[in-house]
Motif scaffolding. Structure first.
Motif, PDB file in Angstrom:
ATOM      1  N   ASP A  58       0.818  -1.211   0.000  1.00  0.00           N
ATOM      2  CA  ASP A  58       0.000   0.000   0.000  1.00  0.00           C
ATOM      3  C   ASP A  58       0.856   1.268   0.000  1.00  0.00           C
ATOM      4  O   ASP A  58       0.472   2.286  -0.584  1.00  0.00           O
ATOM      5  CB  ASP A  58      -0.941   0.008   1.202  1.00  0.00           C
ATOM      6  N   GLU A  59       2.014   1.193   0.639  1.00  0.00           N
ATOM      7  CA  GLU A  59       2.928   2.332   0.641  1.00  0.00           C
ATOM      8  C   GLU A  59       3.455   2.607  -0.769  1.00  0.00           C
ATOM      9  O   GLU A  59       3.582   3.764  -1.186  1.00  0.00           O
ATOM     10  CB  GLU A  59       4.097   2.071   1.591  1.00  0.00           C
ATOM     11  N   VAL A  60       3.746   1.531  -1.497  1.00  0.00           N
ATOM     12  CA  VAL A  60       4.215   1.677  -2.880  1.00  0.00           C
ATOM     13  C   VAL A  60       3.120   2.299  -3.744  1.00  0.00           C
ATOM     14  O   VAL A  60       3.370   3.229  -4.517  1.00  0.00           O
ATOM     15  CB  VAL A  60       4.641   0.317  -3.464  1.00  0.00           C
ATOM     16  N   LEU A  61       1.905   1.794  -3.599  1.00  0.00           N
ATOM     17  CA  LEU A  61       0.781   2.327  -4.375  1.00  0.00           C
ATOM     18  C   LEU A  61       0.539   3.809  -4.069  1.00  0.00           C
ATOM     19  O   LEU A  61       0.295   4.614  -4.971  1.00  0.00           O
ATOM     20  CB  LEU A  61      -0.494   1.531  -4.084  1.00  0.00           C
ATOM     21  N   LYS A  62       0.608   4.144  -2.805  1.00  0.00           N
ATOM     22  CA  LYS A  62       0.389   5.540  -2.392  1.00  0.00           C
ATOM     23  C   LYS A  62       1.453   6.457  -2.982  1.00  0.00           C
ATOM     24  O   LYS A  62       1.150   7.550  -3.478  1.00  0.00           O
ATOM     25  CB  LYS A  62       0.406   5.637  -0.863  1.00  0.00           C
ATOM     26  N   ALA A  63       2.701   5.996  -2.950  1.00  0.00           N
ATOM     27  CA  ALA A  63       3.799   6.788  -3.502  1.00  0.00           C
ATOM     28  C   ALA A  63       3.615   6.996  -5.007  1.00  0.00           C
ATOM     29  O   ALA A  63       3.826   8.098  -5.530  1.00  0.00           O
ATOM     30  CB  ALA A  63       5.135   6.101  -3.219  1.00  0.00           C
ATOM     31  N   LEU A  64       3.195   5.939  -5.714  1.00  0.00           N
ATOM     32  CA  LEU A  64       2.973   6.050  -7.161  1.00  0.00           C
ATOM     33  C   LEU A  64       1.799   6.968  -7.481  1.00  0.00           C
ATOM     34  O   LEU A  64       1.871   7.782  -8.403  1.00  0.00           O
ATOM     35  CB  LEU A  64       2.735   4.660  -7.752  1.00  0.00           C
ATOM     36  N   LYS A  65       0.732   6.841  -6.722  1.00  0.00           N
ATOM     37  CA  LYS A  65      -0.445   7.674  -6.962  1.00  0.00           C
ATOM     38  C   LYS A  65      -0.139   9.161  -6.753  1.00  0.00           C
ATOM     39  O   LYS A  65      -0.574  10.011  -7.526  1.00  0.00           O
ATOM     40  CB  LYS A  65      -1.597   7.258  -6.035  1.00  0.00           C
ATOM     41  N   ASN A  66       0.634   9.444  -5.711  1.00  0.00           N
ATOM     42  CA  ASN A  66       0.979  10.832  -5.393  1.00  0.00           C
ATOM     43  C   ASN A  66       2.207  11.328  -6.151  1.00  0.00           C
ATOM     44  O   ASN A  66       2.644  12.466  -5.951  1.00  0.00           O
ATOM     45  CB  ASN A  66       1.235  10.970  -3.887  1.00  0.00           C
ATOM     46  N   LYS A  67       2.761  10.459  -6.980  1.00  0.00           N
ATOM     47  CA  LYS A  67       3.987  10.765  -7.721  1.00  0.00           C
ATOM     48  C   LYS A  67       5.106  11.188  -6.771  1.00  0.00           C
ATOM     49  O   LYS A  67       5.922  12.074  -7.077  1.00  0.00           O
ATOM     50  CB  LYS A  67       3.727  11.844  -8.780  1.00  0.00           C
ATOM     51  N   ASP A  68       5.101  10.539  -5.639  1.00  0.00           N
ATOM     52  CA  ASP A  68       6.119  10.782  -4.618  1.00  0.00           C
ATOM     53  C   ASP A  68       7.247   9.779  -4.835  1.00  0.00           C
ATOM     54  O   ASP A  68       7.340   8.758  -4.159  1.00  0.00           O
ATOM     55  CB  ASP A  68       5.505  10.617  -3.219  1.00  0.00           C
ATOM     56  N   TYR A  69       8.094  10.089  -5.794  1.00  0.00           N
ATOM     57  CA  TYR A  69       9.104   9.126  -6.186  1.00  0.00           C
ATOM     58  C   TYR A  69      10.299   9.068  -5.227  1.00  0.00           C
ATOM     59  O   TYR A  69      11.118   8.154  -5.322  1.00  0.00           O
ATOM     60  CB  TYR A  69       9.551   9.415  -7.614  1.00  0.00           C
ATOM     61  N   THR A  70      10.359  10.024  -4.319  1.00  0.00           N
ATOM     62  CA  THR A  70      11.372   9.957  -3.272  1.00  0.00           C
ATOM     63  C   THR A  70      11.021   8.828  -2.295  1.00  0.00           C
ATOM     64  O   THR A  70      11.869   8.026  -1.906  1.00  0.00           O
ATOM     65  CB  THR A  70      11.466  11.284  -2.502  1.00  0.00           C
ATOM     66  N   ALA A  73      11.520   5.520  -4.078  1.00  0.00           N
ATOM     67  CA  ALA A  73      12.931   5.128  -4.125  1.00  0.00           C
ATOM     68  C   ALA A  73      13.403   4.533  -2.803  1.00  0.00           C
ATOM     69  O   ALA A  73      14.253   3.640  -2.781  1.00  0.00           O
ATOM     70  CB  ALA A  73      13.797   6.330  -4.496  1.00  0.00           C
ATOM     71  N   ALA A  74      12.834   5.020  -1.710  1.00  0.00           N
ATOM     72  CA  ALA A  74      13.221   4.524  -0.389  1.00  0.00           C
ATOM     73  C   ALA A  74      12.827   3.066  -0.193  1.00  0.00           C
ATOM     74  O   ALA A  74      13.365   2.382   0.686  1.00  0.00           O
ATOM     75  CB  ALA A  74      12.577   5.382   0.696  1.00  0.00           C
ATOM     76  N   LEU A  75      11.901   2.566  -1.018  1.00  0.00           N
ATOM     77  CA  LEU A  75      11.425   1.188  -0.906  1.00  0.00           C
ATOM     78  C   LEU A  75      12.163   0.234  -1.848  1.00  0.00           C
ATOM     79  O   LEU A  75      11.913  -0.969  -1.848  1.00  0.00           O
ATOM     80  CB  LEU A  75       9.924   1.136  -1.187  1.00  0.00           C
ATOM     81  N   ILE A  76      13.078   0.772  -2.655  1.00  0.00           N
ATOM     82  CA  ILE A  76      13.859  -0.064  -3.571  1.00  0.00           C
ATOM     83  C   ILE A  76      14.952  -0.804  -2.809  1.00  0.00           C
ATOM     84  O   ILE A  76      15.592  -0.252  -1.917  1.00  0.00           O
ATOM     85  CB  ILE A  76      14.493   0.805  -4.678  1.00  0.00           C
ATOM     86  N   HIS A  77      15.172  -2.053  -3.168  1.00  0.00           N
ATOM     87  CA  HIS A  77      16.177  -2.878  -2.488  1.00  0.00           C
ATOM     88  C   HIS A  77      17.549  -2.189  -2.563  1.00  0.00           C
ATOM     89  O   HIS A  77      18.026  -1.848  -3.658  1.00  0.00           O
ATOM     90  CB  HIS A  77      16.261  -4.249  -3.140  1.00  0.00           C
ATOM     91  N   GLN A 107      15.740   9.640 -12.024  1.00  0.00           N
ATOM     92  CA  GLN A 107      14.308   9.935 -11.873  1.00  0.00           C
ATOM     93  C   GLN A 107      13.957  11.414 -12.099  1.00  0.00           C
ATOM     94  O   GLN A 107      12.964  11.717 -12.777  1.00  0.00           O
ATOM     95  CB  GLN A 107      13.829   9.461 -10.497  1.00  0.00           C
ATOM     96  N   PRO A 108      14.737  12.359 -11.604  1.00  0.00           N
ATOM     97  CA  PRO A 108      14.358  13.769 -11.805  1.00  0.00           C
ATOM     98  C   PRO A 108      14.698  14.302 -13.195  1.00  0.00           C
ATOM     99  O   PRO A 108      14.313  15.424 -13.531  1.00  0.00           O
ATOM    100  CB  PRO A 108      15.199  14.509 -10.737  1.00  0.00           C
ATOM    101  N   THR A 109      15.400  13.529 -14.000  1.00  0.00           N
ATOM    102  CA  THR A 109      15.877  14.027 -15.285  1.00  0.00           C
ATOM    103  C   THR A 109      14.900  13.718 -16.428  1.00  0.00           C
ATOM    104  O   THR A 109      13.917  13.010 -16.262  1.00  0.00           O
ATOM    105  CB  THR A 109      17.244  13.405 -15.630  1.00  0.00           C
TER     106      THR A 109
END
Length: 213
Positions: A58-70, A73-77, A107-109
């Motif tokens: 759910d945290e991943v989905l929320k981040a994607l929905k809000n375009k909160d890619y920071t 990224a914190a959830l990437i292995h 990601q920001p580029t």
């Protein structure tokens, strides 16, 4: 002589029984209680793991929905990075893979990457990281989807090899049913593959799936 043997045999049997009775007998009640405790602990651990994976999903989905890619990224292995698959078939060599550091770098580029090829036409799909996440990965609001853990819901004619590529890892599925207007063929699903690292679950793969030609 026979009269003397009978009492002797009886005496030997009595002594043997007394010695046997003196042996420590396993406590069956304690053993059963221990098994119950172990089972309860196992069930609790499984339930806790499932709850943690659901929360992380759910945290991943929320981040994607809000375009909160920071936050994404914190959830990437931290060591294995993350792989993106456009369709159910995971192409280890062809699918786009980023280390956590590279994802945060690009990601920001406006750098264009080739993420795969469109089904049917075979045309390469090129996009920035932001566009791929917003327009392909999260093409629908998967926060309102049907959830499952380690079980496939959606499935079409595309080869699904997720379990072969990630045999020891847990995956979640977020499925959106197709519409009656399109014969329910416009379904879409989003799968996340997680791996535990230092007591926390991290993303190692994002796999989209939908009906293909």
């Amino acid at each position: 002589m026979k009269k003397l043997l009978i009492p002797l045999v009886v005496l030997v049997l009595v002594v043997a029984c007394k010695k046997e009775a003196g042996k420590p007998v396993p406590n069956v009640i304690d053993s059963i209680a221990q098994n119950k405790t172990d089972s309860a602990g196992t069930i609790k651990n499984i339930a806790n793991k499932e709850a943690v994976l659901k929360q992380t999903n759910d945290e991943v989905l929320k981040a994607l929905k809000n375009k909160d890619y920071t936050s994404f990224a914190a959830l990437i292995h931290p060591e294995k990075g993350i792989r993106f698959s456009m369709y159910a078939f995971v192409d280890v060599k062809g699918d786009k893979h980023f280390s956590k550091a590279d994802f945060e770098k690009y990601q920001p580029t406006k750098t264009l990457f080739t993420w795969g090829a469109h089904d049917g036409s075979g045309d390469p799909y090129k996009a920035t990281v932001d566009d791929y996440l917003a327009k392909w990965v999260f093409s629908k609001d998967f926060t309102a989807s049907q959830y499952s853990l380690n079980k496939f819901i959606g499935g079409g004619n595309s080869l699904n090899n997720l379990k072969e590529i990630y045999p020891k890892d847990d995956f979640t599925e977020n499925y959106i049913k197709g519409t009656e207007k399109n014969g329910e063929m416009d379904w879409k699903t989003l799968r996340f593959v997680f791996e535990e690292f230092q007591g926390k679950y991290y993303l190692i793969a994002v796999v989209n799936d939908q009906w293909t030609i």
